[in-house]
Write an enzyme that holds these catalytic residues in place. Structure first.
Site, PDB file in Angstrom:
ATOM      1  N   LYS A   1       0.856  -1.200   0.000  1.00  0.00           N
ATOM      2  CA  LYS A   1       0.000   0.000   0.000  1.00  0.00           C
ATOM      3  C   LYS A   1       0.893   1.251   0.000  1.00  0.00           C
ATOM      4  O   LYS A   1       1.999   1.223  -0.531  1.00  0.00           O
ATOM      5  CB  LYS A   1      -0.980  -0.039   1.176  1.00  0.00           C
ATOM      6  CG  LYS A   1      -1.812  -1.334   1.177  1.00  0.00           C
ATOM      7  CD  LYS A   1      -2.991  -1.295   2.100  1.00  0.00           C
ATOM      8  CE  LYS A   1      -3.737  -2.628   1.997  1.00  0.00           C
ATOM      9  NZ  LYS A   1      -4.859  -2.724   2.875  1.00  0.00           N
TER      10      LYS A   1
ATOM     11  N   GLU B   1      -9.830  -0.348  -1.757  1.00  0.00           N
ATOM     12  CA  GLU B   1      -9.449   1.027  -1.431  1.00  0.00           C
ATOM     13  C   GLU B   1      -9.462   1.898  -2.678  1.00  0.00           C
ATOM     14  O   GLU B   1      -9.808   3.087  -2.620  1.00  0.00           O
ATOM     15  CB  GLU B   1      -8.067   1.034  -0.759  1.00  0.00           C
ATOM     16  CG  GLU B   1      -8.159   0.516   0.685  1.00  0.00           C
ATOM     17  CD  GLU B   1      -6.888  -0.160   1.184  1.00  0.00           C
ATOM     18  OE1 GLU B   1      -5.841  -0.022   0.536  1.00  0.00           O
ATOM     19  OE2 GLU B   1      -6.960  -0.847   2.227  1.00  0.00           O
TER      20      GLU B   1
ATOM     21  N   SER C   1      -6.663  -8.936   7.209  1.00  0.00           N
ATOM     22  CA  SER C   1      -6.122  -9.287   8.523  1.00  0.00           C
ATOM     23  C   SER C   1      -5.574 -10.713   8.573  1.00  0.00           C
ATOM     24  O   SER C   1      -5.753 -11.418   9.568  1.00  0.00           O
ATOM     25  CB  SER C   1      -7.173  -9.077   9.614  1.00  0.00           C
ATOM     26  OG  SER C   1      -7.560  -7.725   9.647  1.00  0.00           O
TER      27      SER C   1
HETATM   28  P1  13P Z   1      -4.537  -6.242   5.818  1.00  0.00           P
HETATM   29  O1  13P Z   1      -3.787  -7.540   5.674  1.00  0.00           O
HETATM   30  O2  13P Z   1      -3.752  -5.175   6.411  1.00  0.00           O
HETATM   31  O3  13P Z   1      -5.873  -6.462   6.475  1.00  0.00           O
HETATM   32  O4  13P Z   1      -4.871  -5.760   4.326  1.00  0.00           O
HETATM   33  C1  13P Z   1      -5.392  -6.629   3.430  1.00  0.00           C
HETATM   34  C2  13P Z   1      -5.327  -6.014   2.096  1.00  0.00           C
HETATM   35  O5  13P Z   1      -6.015  -5.074   1.806  1.00  0.00           O
HETATM   36  C3  13P Z   1      -4.405  -6.622   1.119  1.00  0.00           C
HETATM   37  O6  13P Z   1      -4.641  -6.136  -0.151  1.00  0.00           O
END
Ligand code: 13P
Length: 687
Positions: A445, A532, A648
């Site tokens: 990200k 997102e 998660s």
């Molecule tokens: P997390 O593993 O931080 O929950 O994020 C998942 C994600 O959006 C992977 O693309």
């Protein structure tokens, strides 16, 4: 790790052929022993005597050993045939063969017992034949022991214990029944319907057994052995003589049937065999061991014979003192004849047992508990069904006994098929799962500047090069890292990808990075459709459709994200949502292009929240997504499509999630930012 040859078709065939040969032999051997447990008991006694151990054990021990051996062989055989408890069964089979083979080799060399009794009286082998058979079976046992998992299973694991227990109970009940009565199938020469005299005949031209008598003589304190041909003069004193078999010739099935009257010492065999009337033979191989519970019935039967003019003899190998004792104890008035102990045990297994003979033909046999009483003997034998030859059909008996096993066995298999269908499906799914790629991908990200990102990529590169992962690993980084990381990343171990790309080919789109540019950095993957981006940058299904096509056109593999929001999940609309997302952006692709898509299911409510979908929830929707792919592109494409879970996912929950048949790995956010955390998830595939 399994070697390649262990998974080859040829080896699997070998294992299964060996398993059936071994299984069928064990079942046959166990079955014939269970049919005649006393036969095996006598054989074990012979062994104990041959090894000088008979006095050491009470009689009950060889009897228990006989029943246990029958049950063990039958159960191990059925386990092998059905492929249940494969590891345990193959170990047991090997252990049995490792004990039996050297023992039979010793028997073949020293010949203390003429036949080993492996198959009871059903199939008599010489000691060398037995040893040869055991060498073949030992080889089979070794083969199945090496790769027991190659044995094809006919039942799921859930029903294994039911069938194990059933096989043991079946063999126990069969052995118990045959012990309490008589063997249900008679393999011996005194079978109902057989003519004893015919059994004693030596066919014309058959080779006779050659005997030789040796005389031990003594002269001046010196002992010497002579034969008839060189018998010495009278200066030698006779010490002893022994008759030895020089060459074994044809031995008729009945060779020791000699009845000698206890009272007169006369041989009455011929008289009895030629008698046109009925003769009852009360068989008690040892009167001192005979069950006294039936003496009244026997005395009544003798009276009945007296009244009706039938012959009645008791046959025993006991001493005259022991017989006298029996007479005192039981008030027996019937005449006794002396006969060979083994012959008596062969005639009727029960002690006492009864045999009805007419003109040398065996008409019927009874165990002590089955002897005819006053209710059966209501008139003359000539008029009673009892006086006719009992009808025996071994095939029919075998069929009935077989049904007692096969019908419940089929029922168990049927129940297993119906109730464990779901599990079978899962087994199949797990096989299919092994066909597709297992992937753990990191999505960094908008985290980490260039230096931090490069440091993490370097660390990962080192760690995973040293400890190779069991799955494909991908890191998807911000654009700024791609070109630098691509320079040093060992892309055989770690794949590199972007987190996005433009929906335009090129041109005046300030701030955008095209698929072609991504590819030019050395990256091979791109994440598209992340929730997102859908939410914050308003990427619609149409925009994503464009992006997917451009990415594929530039040779990038697409990790395409789908997933529902909390409200949608609460409204139970998750299936609808994911299906629409697939239809909106990727189901327009050809099957060939779709094969380059990796799907990532990411429930929005689980992303970065610490809330994970349970493994069951995730599996349910993953299976649904796969079914959508199957509907669109067919089962083969669906079976080959990797579907990752995201939301998660951590080292602690990854093993449970990845164990599900439709979850092929993870797309990891937060936990991909630290080498140890990410490695922990990758290692879940090693568990
Ligand atoms: P997390 O593993 O931080 O929950 O994020 C998942 C994600 O959006 C992977 O693309």
């Amino acid at each position: 790790m399994r070697a390649k040859w262990q998974n080859s078709r040829a080896w699997k065939w070998v294992v299964n052929i060996c398993r059936f040969m071994l299984g069928a032999t064990f079942v046959f051997s166990g079955f014939v022993k269970a049919v005649d447990p006393l036969g095996t008991y006598y054989k074990i006694q012979d062994y104990l005597t041959a090894f000088g151990m008979q006095q050491l054990l009470p009689d009950i021990v060889p009897l228990l050993m006989s029943v246990l051996l029958a049950v063990l062989e039958f159960a191990v055989g059925m386990h092998l045939l059905l492929g249940i408890k494969r590891r345990l069964t193959t170990r047991l089979a090997l252990l049995i063969m490792l004990m039996m083979t050297p023992l039979t080799f010793y028997l073949a060399l020293t010949n203390p017992i003429s036949d080993c009794g492996c198959f009871g009286d059903a199939l008599v082998l010489t000691n060398w034949q037995t040893f040869g058979k055991n060498v073949v079976l030992l080889t089979c046992a070794i083969v199945v022991f090496i790769t027991p998992w190659n044995m094809v299973r006919f039942l799921t694991k859930k029903m294994e214990w039911t069938l194990s227990n059933f096989s043991v109970v079946f063999a126990l009940v069969l052995a118990g029944y045959c012990l309490a009565t008589l063997p249900i199938i008679d393999f011996r020469p005194y079978k109902i319907g057989n003519n004893i005299r015919e059994g004693m005949e030596i066919p014309e031209g058959a080779k006779p057994t050659v005997f030789d008598t040796r005389f031990i003589m003594e002269k001046d304190g010196v002992k010497q052995t002579f034969t008839v041909d060189n018998y010495p003069d009278s200066t030698w004193t006779f010490v002893s003589a022994e008759t030895v078999v020089v060459e074994k010739g044809y031995e008729p099935p009945i060779h020791d049937f000699v009845m000698e009257s206890l009272e007169t010492g006369e041989d009455i065999t011929d008289e009895m065999l030629d008698d046109p009337g009925y003769t009852f033979l009360l068989v008690m191989h040892r009167t001192e061991e005979a069950d006294e519970g039936y003496i009244d019935l026997i005395n009544e039967l003798y009276e009945y014979c007296q009244e009706n003019g039938y012959k009645f003899y008791a046959l025993s190998s006991s001493s005259s003192e022991a017989i006298e004792l029996w007479r005192d104890r039981t008030g027996a008035e019937y005449p006794f004849c002396i006969m060979d102990d083994i012959t008596l045990k062969t005639m009727v297994r029960s002690n006492p047992g009864l045999m009805l003979i007419k003109e040398g033909v065996v008409l019927n046999k009874w165990a002590d508990s089955q002897m005819p009483d006053e209710y059966d003997l209501t008139g003359k034998l000539e008029e009673l069904p009892l006086g006719q030859m009992k009808k025996v059909n071994d095939l029919c008996t075998l069929g009935i006994v077989g049904l007692w096993y096969i019908v419940p066995l089929l029922l168990i298999i049927l129940i297993d098929r119906i109730f464990n269908k779901k599990n079978n499906k899962n087994d199949n799914k797990l096989i299919k799962k092994s066909m597709r790629k297992k992937i753990v991908a990191g999505n960094w990200k908008m985290n980490m500047n260039l230096q931090e990102g490069v440091a993490l990529a370097k660390e990962l590169n080192e760690v995973l090069t040293a400890d190779k992962p069991n799955c494909d690993v991908v890191i998807c980084t911000p654009f700024i890292h791609l070109a630098t990381v691509a320079q040093f990343l060992n892309q055989d171990v770690i794949g590199l990808g972007a987190e996005n790309c433009a929906d335009k080919v090129k041109g005046a789109f300030t701030g955008e990075v095209s698929a072609e540019m991504v590819k030019s950095t050395g990256a091979q993957y791109v994440i598209l459709g992340h929730s997102e981006r859908r939410e914050y940058y308003k990427e619609t299904p149409e925009i994503l459709k464009e992006k997917v096509q451009l990415a594929l056109a530039n040779g990038l593999k697409v990790i395409f994200c789908i997933g529902e929001s909390l409200e949608e999940r609460e409204a139970n609309k998750q299936n609808e949502v994911v299906k629409a997302e697939l239809e909106g952006s990727v189901f327009n692709l050809s099957a060939e292009d779709f094969a380059k898509i990796i799907i990532a299911y990411e429930p929005i409510w689980a992303i970065g929240t610490g809330k994970t979908a349970t493994a069951e929830q995730a599996e349910e929707i993953h299976a649904y997504i796969r079914s959508c792919v199957a509907d669109k592109y067919g089962a083969k494409v669906a079976d080959e499509t990797s579907i990752l879970y995201g939301g998660s996912c951590k080292a602690s929950n990854a093993p449970e999630l990845f164990a599900k048949p439709d979850i092929d790995g993870g797309l990891i956010g937060g936990a991909s930012l630290k080498c140890a955390d990410f490695k922990g998830i990758i290692d879940a595939w090693k568990k």
